[in-house]
Write a protein that holds these residues in place. Structure first.
Motif, PDB file in Angstrom:
ATOM      1  N   GLY A  88       0.832  -1.106   0.141  1.00  0.00           N
ATOM      2  CA  GLY A  88      -0.059   0.167   0.004  1.00  0.00           C
ATOM      3  C   GLY A  88       0.983   1.176   0.021  1.00  0.00           C
ATOM      4  O   GLY A  88       0.337   2.348   0.291  1.00  0.00           O
ATOM      5  N   ASP A  89       2.287   1.191  -0.456  1.00  0.00           N
ATOM      6  CA  ASP A  89       3.187   2.411  -0.437  1.00  0.00           C
ATOM      7  C   ASP A  89       2.986   3.041  -1.559  1.00  0.00           C
ATOM      8  O   ASP A  89       3.780   2.803  -2.690  1.00  0.00           O
ATOM      9  N   LYS A  90       2.084   4.095  -1.710  1.00  0.00           N
ATOM     10  CA  LYS A  90       1.851   4.878  -2.621  1.00  0.00           C
ATOM     11  C   LYS A  90       2.371   6.314  -2.722  1.00  0.00           C
ATOM     12  O   LYS A  90       1.926   7.326  -2.848  1.00  0.00           O
ATOM     13  N   THR A  91       3.228   6.282  -1.651  1.00  0.00           N
ATOM     14  CA  THR A  91       3.759   7.830  -1.074  1.00  0.00           C
ATOM     15  C   THR A  91       4.299   8.645  -2.160  1.00  0.00           C
ATOM     16  O   THR A  91       3.903   9.781  -2.401  1.00  0.00           O
ATOM     17  N   SER A  92       4.978   7.895  -3.288  1.00  0.00           N
ATOM     18  CA  SER A  92       5.724   8.951  -4.214  1.00  0.00           C
ATOM     19  C   SER A  92       4.475   9.647  -4.991  1.00  0.00           C
ATOM     20  O   SER A  92       4.746  10.812  -5.283  1.00  0.00           O
ATOM     21  N   LEU A  93       3.305   8.868  -5.269  1.00  0.00           N
ATOM     22  CA  LEU A  93       2.325   9.556  -5.738  1.00  0.00           C
ATOM     23  C   LEU A  93       1.610  10.789  -5.269  1.00  0.00           C
ATOM     24  O   LEU A  93       1.306  11.679  -6.223  1.00  0.00           O
ATOM     25  N   ALA A  94       1.543  11.040  -4.047  1.00  0.00           N
ATOM     26  CA  ALA A  94       1.087  12.109  -3.307  1.00  0.00           C
ATOM     27  C   ALA A  94       2.408  13.104  -3.287  1.00  0.00           C
ATOM     28  O   ALA A  94       2.331  14.372  -3.082  1.00  0.00           O
ATOM     29  N   LEU A  95       3.297  12.422  -2.444  1.00  0.00           N
ATOM     30  CA  LEU A  95       4.542  13.215  -1.947  1.00  0.00           C
ATOM     31  C   LEU A  95       5.215  13.991  -3.209  1.00  0.00           C
ATOM     32  O   LEU A  95       5.533  15.380  -2.859  1.00  0.00           O
ATOM     33  N   ALA A  96       5.479  13.583  -4.269  1.00  0.00           N
ATOM     34  CA  ALA A  96       6.214  14.034  -5.425  1.00  0.00           C
ATOM     35  C   ALA A  96       5.456  15.348  -5.817  1.00  0.00           C
ATOM     36  O   ALA A  96       6.176  16.494  -5.927  1.00  0.00           O
ATOM     37  N   PRO A  97       4.094  15.386  -6.122  1.00  0.00           N
ATOM     38  CA  PRO A  97       3.404  16.709  -6.576  1.00  0.00           C
ATOM     39  C   PRO A  97       3.442  17.634  -5.181  1.00  0.00           C
ATOM     40  O   PRO A  97       3.328  18.804  -5.561  1.00  0.00           O
ATOM     41  N   MET A  98       3.157  17.178  -4.001  1.00  0.00           N
ATOM     42  CA  MET A  98       3.156  18.100  -2.984  1.00  0.00           C
ATOM     43  C   MET A  98       4.539  18.952  -2.789  1.00  0.00           C
ATOM     44  O   MET A  98       4.405  20.034  -2.823  1.00  0.00           O
ATOM     45  N   GLN A 241       1.655  -3.237   9.217  1.00  0.00           N
ATOM     46  CA  GLN A 241       0.309  -3.307   8.414  1.00  0.00           C
ATOM     47  C   GLN A 241       0.262  -2.140   7.289  1.00  0.00           C
ATOM     48  O   GLN A 241       1.340  -1.351   7.074  1.00  0.00           O
ATOM     49  N   PRO A 242      -0.367  -2.517   6.415  1.00  0.00           N
ATOM     50  CA  PRO A 242      -0.461  -1.615   5.031  1.00  0.00           C
ATOM     51  C   PRO A 242      -0.646  -0.226   5.233  1.00  0.00           C
ATOM     52  O   PRO A 242      -1.346   0.047   6.331  1.00  0.00           O
ATOM     53  N   LEU A 243       0.023   0.685   4.299  1.00  0.00           N
ATOM     54  CA  LEU A 243      -0.115   2.012   4.505  1.00  0.00           C
ATOM     55  C   LEU A 243      -1.363   2.163   3.956  1.00  0.00           C
ATOM     56  O   LEU A 243      -1.768   2.143   2.949  1.00  0.00           O
ATOM     57  N   GLY A 244      -2.164   3.026   4.588  1.00  0.00           N
ATOM     58  CA  GLY A 244      -3.669   3.740   4.116  1.00  0.00           C
ATOM     59  C   GLY A 244      -4.511   2.438   4.268  1.00  0.00           C
ATOM     60  O   GLY A 244      -4.304   1.464   4.812  1.00  0.00           O
ATOM     61  N   PHE A 245      -5.477   2.563   3.229  1.00  0.00           N
ATOM     62  CA  PHE A 245      -6.388   1.448   3.269  1.00  0.00           C
ATOM     63  C   PHE A 245      -6.524   0.672   2.013  1.00  0.00           C
ATOM     64  O   PHE A 245      -6.960  -0.294   1.829  1.00  0.00           O
ATOM     65  N   ALA A 246      -5.997   1.437   0.971  1.00  0.00           N
ATOM     66  CA  ALA A 246      -5.740   0.879  -0.595  1.00  0.00           C
ATOM     67  C   ALA A 246      -4.386   0.037  -0.691  1.00  0.00           C
ATOM     68  O   ALA A 246      -3.474   0.670  -0.523  1.00  0.00           O
ATOM     69  N   VAL A 247      -4.724  -1.189  -1.488  1.00  0.00           N
ATOM     70  CA  VAL A 247      -3.571  -2.012  -1.885  1.00  0.00           C
ATOM     71  C   VAL A 247      -3.922  -2.299  -3.298  1.00  0.00           C
ATOM     72  O   VAL A 247      -5.055  -2.979  -3.474  1.00  0.00           O
ATOM     73  N   GLY A 248      -3.277  -2.161  -4.078  1.00  0.00           N
ATOM     74  CA  GLY A 248      -3.339  -2.489  -5.563  1.00  0.00           C
ATOM     75  C   GLY A 248      -3.331  -1.088  -6.505  1.00  0.00           C
ATOM     76  O   GLY A 248      -3.671  -0.020  -5.931  1.00  0.00           O
ATOM     77  N   ASN A 249      -2.772  -0.904  -7.709  1.00  0.00           N
ATOM     78  CA  ASN A 249      -2.459   0.014  -8.388  1.00  0.00           C
ATOM     79  C   ASN A 249      -3.563   1.045  -8.456  1.00  0.00           C
ATOM     80  O   ASN A 249      -3.412   2.067  -8.109  1.00  0.00           O
ATOM     81  N   ILE A 378      -7.289  -4.489  -3.004  1.00  0.00           N
ATOM     82  CA  ILE A 378      -8.033  -4.598  -1.832  1.00  0.00           C
ATOM     83  C   ILE A 378      -8.032  -3.207  -1.042  1.00  0.00           C
ATOM     84  O   ILE A 378      -7.230  -2.529  -1.307  1.00  0.00           O
ATOM     85  N   VAL A 379      -9.464  -3.199  -0.614  1.00  0.00           N
ATOM     86  CA  VAL A 379      -9.706  -1.968   0.087  1.00  0.00           C
ATOM     87  C   VAL A 379      -9.945  -2.288   1.562  1.00  0.00           C
ATOM     88  O   VAL A 379     -10.919  -3.153   1.724  1.00  0.00           O
ATOM     89  N   LEU A 380      -9.007  -2.112   2.489  1.00  0.00           N
ATOM     90  CA  LEU A 380      -9.284  -2.615   4.027  1.00  0.00           C
ATOM     91  C   LEU A 380     -10.174  -1.564   4.481  1.00  0.00           C
ATOM     92  O   LEU A 380     -10.424  -0.594   4.492  1.00  0.00           O
ATOM     93  N   ASN A 381     -11.368  -2.168   5.308  1.00  0.00           N
ATOM     94  CA  ASN A 381     -12.284  -1.606   6.101  1.00  0.00           C
ATOM     95  C   ASN A 381     -11.716  -1.316   7.509  1.00  0.00           C
ATOM     96  O   ASN A 381     -11.842  -0.289   8.353  1.00  0.00           O
ATOM     97  N   LYS A 382     -10.910  -2.365   8.063  1.00  0.00           N
ATOM     98  CA  LYS A 382     -10.444  -2.285   9.272  1.00  0.00           C
ATOM     99  C   LYS A 382      -8.999  -2.864   9.530  1.00  0.00           C
ATOM    100  O   LYS A 382      -8.437  -3.664   8.854  1.00  0.00           O
ATOM    101  N   LYS A 383      -8.152  -2.014  10.304  1.00  0.00           N
ATOM    102  CA  LYS A 383      -6.733  -2.331  10.528  1.00  0.00           C
ATOM    103  C   LYS A 383      -6.579  -2.533  12.183  1.00  0.00           C
ATOM    104  O   LYS A 383      -7.545  -2.494  12.974  1.00  0.00           O
TER     105      LYS A 383
END
Ligand code: URA
Length: 434
Positions: A88-98, A241-249, A378-383
């Protein structure tokens, strides 16, 4: 010099000199040293280790084994960021434009998914038409014009690492500190940025399962970066545990877009603000982390961060409409909820298992030739730490094959460990190595 003698030296616990390391890496890159001798050397290093000086020499030899990108025509400080990989590591997608929206230039080299972990390039390809296969000239032009460009590893960039990584993968010599540090840092140094922020993951979804190993890797890489004259900072962050709730492209792209609108998950937002503030600090835009965080929050709230993502997607051939209308991103045909089998607290969510489930659904590659299903995941509802009642939805799986979605669903249900104890979640940011 003979490779045979160098293998004996390392096997007996000796320290390799710079000229010996240069000889070995040059010879291997050119195909003059065969795989079987290099395999023996990798195993000798695995057991006997390398000291800091040897690790730096190895990194420099690997970085110089091919093209060293010259970014001198880009004005200002160029920053890069690298994650050791997670779920769930989508960090670059948000971090780079920020960060780019704050005026600090990002010249970033990214990779594809590896094993159970995802890769930035695969995620970005969820935008119809997007490509990271741009020329060096276009890469430099985009960094100059819009402040941000991302490219893939070309065959000329650190070719020694490409060969060695494939060899280590099949000779059980991947998980050695010096070899991982030199592999990552050789690519970062060859990619040319002046300042590097590293996100070293620790936990069940990471390469480094134990925090002390993650810190040791972080220190090793910071030392290499500094030794090579690049301003380098490492953040050790939680991947238990996964980062955020979404896992998958495509699902992760949607979550990154929500984060750029200020509507992202708390843990993911915190990580982006922390890494981003260090990038702004190293990029010379702010004097303190607090100032950096304020500036990042500002570009989120006034919409400049989201606009920067759209600009970046368009500049690399992608459909920018998808940034403002994420419902246009690839959507799966099938969905499958996983329900809680009992009442209780989620004591553990086995992170690498979540990554494996996403891979089974088509979100990752089973073989080098596999074609990724960008809509799967996958979208996690609970962590971890959440209370659930029997029959509540724990997570929803998305895919296009009924058999696979059911198999992944059964596996994901087992990754949730439900019990009576409310476990306190550890911090997202475990530490910083400067
Ligand atoms: N990522 C790399 O690029 N190399 C390693 O050795 C491990 C993770």
């Amino acid at each position: 010099m003979r490779m045979y003698d160098l293998i004996i030296k390392k096997r007996n616990g000796g320290i390799l000199a710079r000229e010996e390391i240069d000889y070995m890496i040059n010879g291997y890159t050119k195909g003059e040293i065969p795989d079987y001798q290099m395999s023996a050397m990798m195993m000798a290093i695995y057991f006997k280790g390398m000291n800091r000086e040897e690790t730096l020499d190895l990194t420099m030899a690997m970085a110089h084994s091919g093209e060293m990108l010259d970014l001198s025509t880009v004005k200002g400080i160029k920053t890069d960021k690298h994650s050791t990989g997670g779920v769930g590591d989508k960090t670059s997608l948000a971090l780079a434009p920020m960060v780019a929206a704050c005026g600090v230039k990002i010249a970033k080299m990214s990779g594809r998914g590896l094993g159970h972990t995802g890769g930035t390039i695969d995620k970005l390809e969820s935008f119809q038409g997007f490509t990271t296969g741009i020329t060096t000239e276009q890469f430099i032009r985009n960094v100059n014009e819009i402040g941000l460009a991302i490219m893939g590893q070309t065959k000329d960039l650190a070719p020694a690492d490409k060969k060695l990584y494939a060899l280590r993968d099949v000779t059980a010599t991947v998980d050695n500190m010096s070899l991982i540090a030199s592999s990552i840092m050789s690519k970062k140094l060859a990619a040319g940025a002046d300042a590097i922020v590293l996100d070293v993951k620790a936990g069940s979804g990471a390469f480094m399962k134990k925090q002390e190993d993650a810190f040791a890797l972080a220190e090793e890489m910071v030392c290499i970066g500094r030794g090579a004259g690049r301003n380098t900072i490492a953040v050790v962050s939680d991947m238990d545990q996964p980062l955020g709730f979404a896992v998958g492209n495509a699902l992760e792209v949607k979550e990154a877009i929500a984060t750029l609108k200020g509507e992202g998950p708390e843990d993911f937002t915190e990580l982006c603000l922390t890494l981003g503030s260090f990038m702004l600090l190293l990029g010379g835009a702010v004097q303190s982390e607090e100032e950096g965080q304020r500036m990042l929050r500002q570009v989120i709230s006034d919409g400049r961060a989201l606009d920067k993502l759209a600009q970046f997607v368009r500049a690399q051939g992608g459909n920018e409409k998808m940034v403002y209308q994420p419902e246009l991103l690839p959507k799966a045909e099938l969905s499958y909820p996983v329900y809680a089998s009992e009442d209780g607290y989620i004591e553990r969510l086995v992170c690498d298992e979540v990554g494996m489930c996403s891979l089974i659904l088509g979100g990752g590659r089973e073989t080098k030739e596999s074609v990724i299903d960008l809509s799967a995941g996958i979208v996690l509802n609970k962590k971890t730490g959440a209370y659930v009642q029997k029959g509540e939805v724990l997570a929803t799986l998305y895919g296009s094959c009924q058999d696979k979605i059911e198999a992944a669903g059964r596996r994901l249900a087992k990754a949730y460990q439900i019990g009576e104890q409310k476990k306190k979640k550890g911090p997202m940011i475990i530490g910083v190595v400067k």
